[in-house]
Motif scaffolding. Structure first.
Motif, mmCIF file in Angstrom:
data_model
loop_
_atom_site.group_PDB
_atom_site.id
_atom_site.type_symbol
_atom_site.label_atom_id
_atom_site.label_comp_id
_atom_site.label_asym_id
_atom_site.label_seq_id
_atom_site.Cartn_x
_atom_site.Cartn_y
_atom_site.Cartn_z
ATOM 1 N N TRP A 161 0.863 -1.185 0.000
ATOM 2 C CA TRP A 161 0.000 0.000 0.000
ATOM 3 C C TRP A 161 0.898 1.233 0.000
ATOM 4 N N GLN A 162 0.512 2.219 -0.820
ATOM 5 C CA GLN A 162 1.238 3.487 -0.825
ATOM 6 C C GLN A 162 0.254 4.642 -0.855
ATOM 7 N N SER A 163 0.583 5.688 -0.153
ATOM 8 C CA SER A 163 -0.300 6.850 -0.070
ATOM 9 C C SER A 163 -0.355 7.576 -1.411
ATOM 10 N N GLY A 164 -1.348 8.420 -1.552
ATOM 11 C CA GLY A 164 -1.570 9.128 -2.804
ATOM 12 C C GLY A 164 -0.528 10.204 -3.062
ATOM 13 N N THR A 165 -0.476 10.637 -4.311
ATOM 14 C CA THR A 165 0.444 11.695 -4.711
ATOM 15 C C THR A 165 -0.345 12.770 -5.459
ATOM 16 N N SER A 166 0.328 13.843 -5.805
ATOM 17 C CA SER A 166 -0.341 14.932 -6.514
ATOM 18 C C SER A 166 0.656 15.679 -7.379
ATOM 19 N N THR A 167 0.096 16.368 -8.367
ATOM 20 C CA THR A 167 0.857 17.296 -9.202
ATOM 21 C C THR A 167 0.132 18.624 -9.169
ATOM 22 N N LEU A 168 0.673 19.577 -8.447
ATOM 23 C CA LEU A 168 0.007 20.860 -8.250
ATOM 24 C C LEU A 168 0.377 21.837 -9.355
ATOM 25 N N ALA A 169 -0.642 22.454 -9.922
ATOM 26 C CA ALA A 169 -0.456 23.478 -10.945
ATOM 27 C C ALA A 169 -0.824 24.841 -10.369
ATOM 28 N N SER A 170 -0.877 25.846 -11.238
ATOM 29 C CA SER A 170 -1.181 27.202 -10.771
ATOM 30 C C SER A 170 -2.614 27.329 -10.283
ATOM 31 N N THR A 171 -3.523 26.469 -10.779
ATOM 32 C CA THR A 171 -4.915 26.462 -10.333
ATOM 33 C C THR A 171 -5.307 25.055 -9.914
ATOM 34 N N SER A 172 -6.289 24.962 -9.030
ATOM 35 C CA SER A 172 -6.733 23.652 -8.563
ATOM 36 C C SER A 172 -7.357 22.843 -9.696
ATOM 37 N N ALA A 173 -7.966 23.530 -10.666
ATOM 38 C CA ALA A 173 -8.587 22.820 -11.780
ATOM 39 C C ALA A 173 -7.557 22.130 -12.657
ATOM 40 N N SER A 174 -6.366 22.681 -12.715
ATOM 41 C CA SER A 174 -5.307 22.093 -13.536
ATOM 42 C C SER A 174 -4.442 21.099 -12.771
ATOM 43 N N SER A 175 -4.645 21.000 -11.468
ATOM 44 C CA SER A 175 -3.844 20.088 -10.655
ATOM 45 C C SER A 175 -4.351 18.661 -10.799
ATOM 46 N N LEU A 176 -3.471 17.716 -10.589
ATOM 47 C CA LEU A 176 -3.801 16.293 -10.663
ATOM 48 C C LEU A 176 -3.585 15.653 -9.307
ATOM 49 N N PHE A 177 -4.533 14.800 -8.930
ATOM 50 C CA PHE A 177 -4.450 14.110 -7.646
ATOM 51 C C PHE A 177 -4.594 12.604 -7.885
ATOM 52 N N PHE A 178 -3.625 11.849 -7.396
ATOM 53 C CA PHE A 178 -3.624 10.402 -7.549
ATOM 54 C C PHE A 178 -3.894 9.770 -6.190
ATOM 55 N N GLY A 179 -4.906 8.903 -6.126
ATOM 56 C CA GLY A 179 -5.278 8.275 -4.869
ATOM 57 C C GLY A 179 -4.269 7.224 -4.429
ATOM 58 N N SER A 180 -4.451 6.767 -3.214
ATOM 59 C CA SER A 180 -3.581 5.716 -2.695
ATOM 60 C C SER A 180 -3.785 4.432 -3.505
ATOM 61 N N LEU A 181 -2.798 3.570 -3.478
ATOM 62 C CA LEU A 181 -2.822 2.356 -4.290
ATOM 63 C C LEU A 181 -2.459 1.158 -3.427
ATOM 64 N N ALA A 182 -3.248 0.097 -3.541
ATOM 65 C CA ALA A 182 -2.982 -1.139 -2.812
ATOM 66 C C ALA A 182 -2.993 -2.313 -3.787
ATOM 67 N N THR A 183 -2.047 -3.218 -3.645
ATOM 68 C CA THR A 183 -1.967 -4.415 -4.478
ATOM 69 C C THR A 183 -1.753 -5.631 -3.580
ATOM 70 N N VAL A 184 -2.346 -6.756 -3.979
ATOM 71 C CA VAL A 184 -2.223 -8.003 -3.223
ATOM 72 C C VAL A 184 -1.976 -9.135 -4.213
ATOM 73 N N ASN A 185 -0.975 -9.949 -3.953
ATOM 74 C CA ASN A 185 -0.668 -11.113 -4.772
ATOM 75 C C ASN A 185 -0.506 -12.332 -3.867
ATOM 76 N N THR A 186 -1.084 -13.445 -4.261
ATOM 77 C CA THR A 186 -0.948 -14.683 -3.509
ATOM 78 C C THR A 186 -0.517 -15.798 -4.450
ATOM 79 N N ARG A 187 0.173 -16.769 -3.884
ATOM 80 C CA ARG A 187 0.631 -17.901 -4.672
ATOM 81 C C ARG A 187 0.590 -19.147 -3.800
ATOM 82 N N PHE A 188 0.004 -20.203 -4.329
ATOM 83 C CA PHE A 188 -0.033 -21.494 -3.652
ATOM 84 C C PHE A 188 0.794 -22.488 -4.459
ATOM 85 N N PHE A 189 1.471 -23.391 -3.775
ATOM 86 C CA PHE A 189 2.304 -24.353 -4.489
ATOM 87 C C PHE A 189 2.317 -25.683 -3.737
ATOM 88 N N ILE A 190 2.646 -26.745 -4.481
ATOM 89 C CA ILE A 190 2.735 -28.095 -3.932
ATOM 90 C C ILE A 190 4.031 -28.729 -4.388
#
Length: 202
Positions: A161-190
């Motif tokens: 899990w990682q917290s969100g990031t952002s790219t701030l521009a001169s106005t809030s309308a032009s700024s970009l906001f990226f939410g937090s991201l979580a990934t899960v992987n599982t593996r079973f073996f015999i």
């Protein structure tokens, strides 16, 4: 520069806790991925026509003035065998059928700035500044690895899990906001060679 400590209690085997603080001040770090900020610092890498349309970009890595980074991280790990098999001893030692483990790591970035050129303001990658296409750096990251193996059967879990990031521009309308991201992987073996299936079939 880094400071760290490792804790491993004697009263509970297989447990380790590692704490670490890192401060790094890099001179002339190598960067890639041209952006508007890099174009400002290295205008000779971008060639435009008379109408302003971009024609040529020199995408070779560049040397920025400096990058300053400070962070602390902690890693907790546990690795222990399962209960010994009753009545089974090898060389006077208890024989175990398998093990289980878990590793939990967290990272807190306290500071991460890049100065592309002498005299230019530093870009704060943790607070809206960016030199890439997906926003700045995540301030907080957590990773988990866990698994177990016994009698030929096993599984492995990896989660991040990682917290969100952002790219701030001169106005809030032009700024970009990226939410937090979580990934899960599982593996079973015999491992059929370690199970009783083949012996029973024979």
């Amino acid at each position: 520069m880094s400071f760290g400590a490792l804790l491993s209690p004697d009263w509970f085997g297989g447990v380790h806790l590692h704490l670490n603080y890192v401060y790094n001040d890099s001179r002339n770090p190598v960067l890639s991925l041209p952006t508007a900020a890099i174009e400002t610092a290295f205008p000779d890498r971008f060639i435009r026509d008379t109408g302003g349309a971009l024609e040529i970009v020199d995408v070779r890595p560049i040397n920025a003035a400096n990058e300053k980074r400070s962070e602390w991280n902690a890693t907790f790990s546990l690795s222990r065998p399962f209960d010994p098999r009753s009545g089974d001893r090898r060389g006077g030692q208890k024989a175990y059928t398998g093990r289980y483990y878990i590793v939990l790591t967290q990272l807190w970035r306290l500071r991460n700035t890049v100065q592309l050129g002498t005299g230019l303001p530093a870009i704060d990658l943790l607070n809206g500044g960016t030199i890439g296409a997906t926003g700045g750096r995540s301030r907080h990251t957590i990773e988990v690895q866990a698994g177990a193996y016994d009698k030929g059967f096993g599984f492995r879990l990896e989660a991040k899990w990682q917290s969100g990031t952002s790219t701030l521009a001169s106005t809030s309308a032009s700024s970009l906001f990226f939410g937090s991201l979580a990934t899960v992987n599982t593996r079973f073996f015999i491992d059929f060679g370690a199970t009783n299936w083949l012996n029973k079939s024979g």
